[in-house]
Design a protein around this motif. Structure first.
Motif, short mmCIF file in Angstrom:
data_model
loop_
_atom_site.label_atom_id
_atom_site.label_comp_id
_atom_site.label_asym_id
_atom_site.label_seq_id
_atom_site.Cartn_x
_atom_site.Cartn_y
_atom_site.Cartn_z
N ILE A 52 0.83 -1.20 0.00
CA ILE A 52 0.00 0.00 0.00
C ILE A 52 0.87 1.26 0.00
CG2 ILE A 52 -1.61 1.37 1.40
CD1 ILE A 52 -3.04 -1.30 2.03
N GLU A 53 1.87 1.28 0.85
CA GLU A 53 2.72 2.47 0.91
C GLU A 53 3.45 2.72 -0.40
OE1 GLU A 53 2.63 4.81 3.27
OE2 GLU A 53 1.03 3.57 4.10
N SER A 54 3.98 1.66 -1.00
CA SER A 54 4.71 1.85 -2.27
C SER A 54 3.77 2.28 -3.39
CB SER A 54 5.48 0.59 -2.65
OG SER A 54 4.62 -0.45 -3.06
N LYS A 55 2.57 1.74 -3.42
CA LYS A 55 1.61 2.12 -4.46
C LYS A 55 1.09 3.53 -4.25
CE LYS A 55 2.22 -1.91 -6.11
NZ LYS A 55 3.63 -2.14 -6.32
N LYS A 56 0.93 3.94 -3.00
CA LYS A 56 0.51 5.32 -2.73
C LYS A 56 1.58 6.30 -3.18
CE LYS A 56 -1.45 6.44 1.19
NZ LYS A 56 -1.77 6.50 2.63
N MET A 57 2.83 5.98 -2.92
CA MET A 57 3.92 6.86 -3.35
C MET A 57 3.96 6.96 -4.86
SD MET A 57 6.94 5.99 -0.51
CE MET A 57 8.10 5.79 -1.80
N LEU A 58 3.83 5.84 -5.55
CA LEU A 58 3.82 5.85 -7.01
C LEU A 58 2.62 6.65 -7.53
CD1 LEU A 58 4.85 4.99 -9.77
CD2 LEU A 58 3.63 2.83 -9.48
N ALA A 59 1.48 6.43 -6.93
CA ALA A 59 0.27 7.15 -7.34
C ALA A 59 0.47 8.66 -7.23
CB ALA A 59 -0.92 6.71 -6.48
N GLU A 60 1.03 9.08 -6.13
CA GLU A 60 1.22 10.51 -5.92
C GLU A 60 2.20 11.09 -6.94
OE1 GLU A 60 1.89 10.67 -1.69
OE2 GLU A 60 -0.23 10.24 -1.31
N LYS A 61 3.22 10.31 -7.31
CA LYS A 61 4.14 10.75 -8.37
C LYS A 61 3.43 10.89 -9.70
CE LYS A 61 8.35 8.76 -6.43
NZ LYS A 61 9.38 7.72 -6.58
N LEU A 62 2.39 10.07 -9.91
CA LEU A 62 1.63 10.09 -11.15
C LEU A 62 0.46 11.08 -11.10
CD1 LEU A 62 1.52 6.24 -11.80
CD2 LEU A 62 2.90 7.94 -13.03
N GLY A 63 0.31 11.77 -9.97
CA GLY A 63 -0.77 12.73 -9.84
C GLY A 63 -2.12 12.11 -9.50
N ILE A 64 -2.08 10.92 -8.91
CA ILE A 64 -3.31 10.21 -8.51
C ILE A 64 -3.41 10.27 -6.99
CG2 ILE A 64 -4.54 8.00 -8.57
CD1 ILE A 64 -2.76 7.28 -11.00
N ASP A 65 -4.60 10.46 -6.51
CA ASP A 65 -4.83 10.53 -5.06
C ASP A 65 -4.40 9.24 -4.37
OD1 ASP A 65 -6.01 11.66 -2.61
OD2 ASP A 65 -7.53 10.11 -2.89
N GLY A 66 -3.50 9.35 -3.42
CA GLY A 66 -2.97 8.19 -2.71
C GLY A 66 -4.02 7.44 -1.92
N GLU A 67 -4.98 8.14 -1.34
CA GLU A 67 -6.03 7.48 -0.57
C GLU A 67 -6.92 6.63 -1.47
OE1 GLU A 67 -6.08 7.51 2.81
OE2 GLU A 67 -4.23 8.66 2.57
N PHE A 68 -7.17 7.12 -2.67
CA PHE A 68 -7.94 6.37 -3.66
C PHE A 68 -7.22 5.07 -4.00
CE2 PHE A 68 -8.46 5.66 -8.33
CZ PHE A 68 -9.76 5.18 -8.30
N VAL A 69 -5.93 5.15 -4.24
CA VAL A 69 -5.13 3.98 -4.59
C VAL A 69 -5.06 3.01 -3.42
CG1 VAL A 69 -2.79 3.23 -5.20
CG2 VAL A 69 -3.85 5.15 -6.40
N GLU A 70 -4.98 3.53 -2.22
CA GLU A 70 -4.98 2.67 -1.03
C GLU A 70 -6.26 1.83 -0.98
OE1 GLU A 70 -4.67 2.82 3.84
OE2 GLU A 70 -4.30 4.64 2.69
#
Length: 86
Positions: A52-70
């Protein structure tokens, strides 16, 4: 680009997402077999937190909301655990 063209592109993306989810779920029985042979629990909180943490970080780099990805990955991992428990 016309609305219908955009919708067709989104339909293709949605189909690709579903194919990737199916591929992810495909590996769940193999993971379950490994865990069973090695006396490992199905649920690995530490591993899931790392994912979850790694995907949230990647999401935020891509401009995607981290909470959504979580939320998405929490659901994916729950589905994987259910498959592993079969």
């Amino acid at each position: 680009m016309e609305l219908e063209e955009i919708r067709k592109k989104l339909d293709t993306i949605d189909e690709n997402i579903l194919n990737l989810i199916a591929e992810r779920i495909f590996y769940a029985p193999q993971i379950a077999e490994y865990k069973k042979k090695n006396n490992l629990p199905i649920y690995d909180a530490k591993r899931e937190k790392q994912i979850i943490e790694s995907k949230k970080m990647l999401a935020e780099k891509l401009g995607i909301d981290g909470e959504f990805v979580e939320k998405i990955f929490t659901i994916l991992m729950e589905a994987s655990r259910k498959e592993q428990e079969k």
